[in-house]
Scaffold this motif. Structure first.
Motif, short mmCIF file in Angstrom:
data_model
loop_
_atom_site.label_atom_id
_atom_site.label_comp_id
_atom_site.label_asym_id
_atom_site.label_seq_id
_atom_site.Cartn_x
_atom_site.Cartn_y
_atom_site.Cartn_z
N MET A 168 0.84 -1.21 0.00
CA MET A 168 0.00 0.00 0.00
C MET A 168 0.87 1.26 0.00
O MET A 168 0.56 2.23 -0.69
CB MET A 168 -0.93 -0.01 1.22
N ARG A 170 3.85 1.54 -1.24
CA ARG A 170 4.37 1.62 -2.61
C ARG A 170 3.30 2.24 -3.53
O ARG A 170 3.60 3.19 -4.28
CB ARG A 170 4.75 0.20 -3.05
N HIS A 171 2.07 1.72 -3.48
CA HIS A 171 1.01 2.28 -4.33
C HIS A 171 0.84 3.78 -4.08
O HIS A 171 0.73 4.57 -5.01
CB HIS A 171 -0.34 1.60 -4.04
N LEU A 172 0.79 4.15 -2.78
CA LEU A 172 0.51 5.56 -2.46
C LEU A 172 1.61 6.48 -2.94
O LEU A 172 1.34 7.53 -3.52
CB LEU A 172 0.33 5.74 -0.96
N HIS A 175 1.72 6.39 -7.03
CA HIS A 175 0.59 6.97 -7.75
C HIS A 175 0.33 8.43 -7.38
O HIS A 175 -0.13 9.20 -8.21
CB HIS A 175 -0.65 6.09 -7.63
N THR A 176 0.64 8.81 -6.14
CA THR A 176 0.54 10.23 -5.78
C THR A 176 1.56 11.03 -6.59
O THR A 176 1.25 12.09 -7.15
CB THR A 176 0.75 10.43 -4.26
#
Lengths: 223, 223
Positions: A168, A170-172, A175-176
């Motif tokens: 999560m 990594r995703h945040l 993608h931010t």
């Protein structure tokens, strides 16, 4: 061939490699890695020879790795600097800061527009490239120290939950940053005025995410 | 034309539309929305006529909207059910549950493989499609109630921070679901055994993220 001839040739070779890396990063960032052909990359890099990618990087995976490494090195140097500066801090916010700010500072240093955050977002959608990124991360001592530091802040959380939350994070981050990078490139509005402020917002949120209580497996076994 | 002739024709038309929607969702999910042409969609849907997309959906934006709406309706029904069931709960976890579970339950109901989560992840990379998604969300009363409920849990947080965190929630839900969907489609390992358990992990993390303290603007003005 004379020494001068050889060095001119090496310089041209380095220039061509650089041109291919820049063109490929941009195309991969904007269109996705699987959909762009080596031929398109060669053309965008102004290479008359359609085999330029193969000659310089072997195959597409070699090219993708070279783009990743080009950014991984300066980012790892920034992590080392943050770790040295925060050497006496062993709290959650300190580790999250050491994780987030090197990425946003590297992006800020590249100037606008950049393609690296969107390239990374695209690379993460490929399971093969994602495992390669994990492997590469293991070769970066500062990143490993940060990752271990984060784990130590949640000693009681099950391993699987820590891995899930790491995904999560990594995703945040990716993608931010990718959304902000796209907005900057296209002249659209951004949530924050600077990469530095973007990092502050990310750090606040990730500290909360990493600390959040874990709902334990129900005896019915749905989790 | 007889009544029977007309209804057969309407049925065929509905079938063709459906085939185009399914083929397009898959291609967009796997290759990106901007890189796939209407011609490729028509071919993948088995339409001899390359203008099938134009005839049935106008243009690519019309096609993308039709795919979104196809999923938005059942998801909004699930949100209404969750709101009715949790009608007396007005706490953060309740609102986050009403936001997350309708998405994961809709994906679970579609069976494996699905393409919807990856399609949504691709759609979010287009600023134009993202604003369209925001507009569409405003037409969904249950989603609006949930969003207002979340805001009420952080009345003191600056509006810009709530919007930034709402972006983060969107990134986390969409990319966690997209990564799991891809792993299921490709037979790879998944972090959690079910969509239900994936939702539990997301809800725990999002509750922490939404509650996390906010670092306020320094007087120097870096934020």
């Amino acid at each position: 061939m004379t020494t001068t001839g050889r060095s001119v040739r090496a310089e041209r070779r380095a220039e061509t490699r650089e041109r291919i890396l820049v063109a490929a990063e941009r195309l991969f960032a904007e269109q996705g890695i699987s959909t762009v052909s080596n031929r398109q990359v060669s053309e965008a890099a102004g290479q008359g020879n359609n085999f330029a990618v193969g000659y310089h990087f072997g195959d597409k995976t070699g090219l993708v790795r070279a783009i990743m490494r080009r950014h991984a090195e300066p980012t790892e140097r920034l992590r080392e600097r943050y770790l040295a500066e925060n050497g006496d801090v062993d709290d959650l916010r300190g580790w999250v800061t050491c994780l987030v700010r090197p990425m946003t500072e590297h992006l800020a240093a590249l100037g606008t527009p950049t393609w690296y955050a969107r390239f990374t977002a695209q690379a993460q959608t490929s399971p093969a490239l994602r495992s390669f990124m994990v492997e590469e991360a293991l070769t970066q001592p500062a990143l490993r120290r940060i990752s271990a530091g984060l784990d130590r802040c949640r000693p009681a959380a099950p391993e699987e939950v820590r891995r899930e939350r790491a995904d999560m994070i990594r995703h945040l981050i990716v993608h931010t940053c990718a959304e902000r990078e796209r907005a900057l490139a296209e002249g659209g509005p951004t949530r924050r005025a600077s990469w530095e402020a973007t990092a502050t917002g990310l750090i606040d949120a990730l500290v909360g995410l990493w600390q959040a209580p874990v709902t334990h497996r129900r005896s019915g076994g749905d989790t």
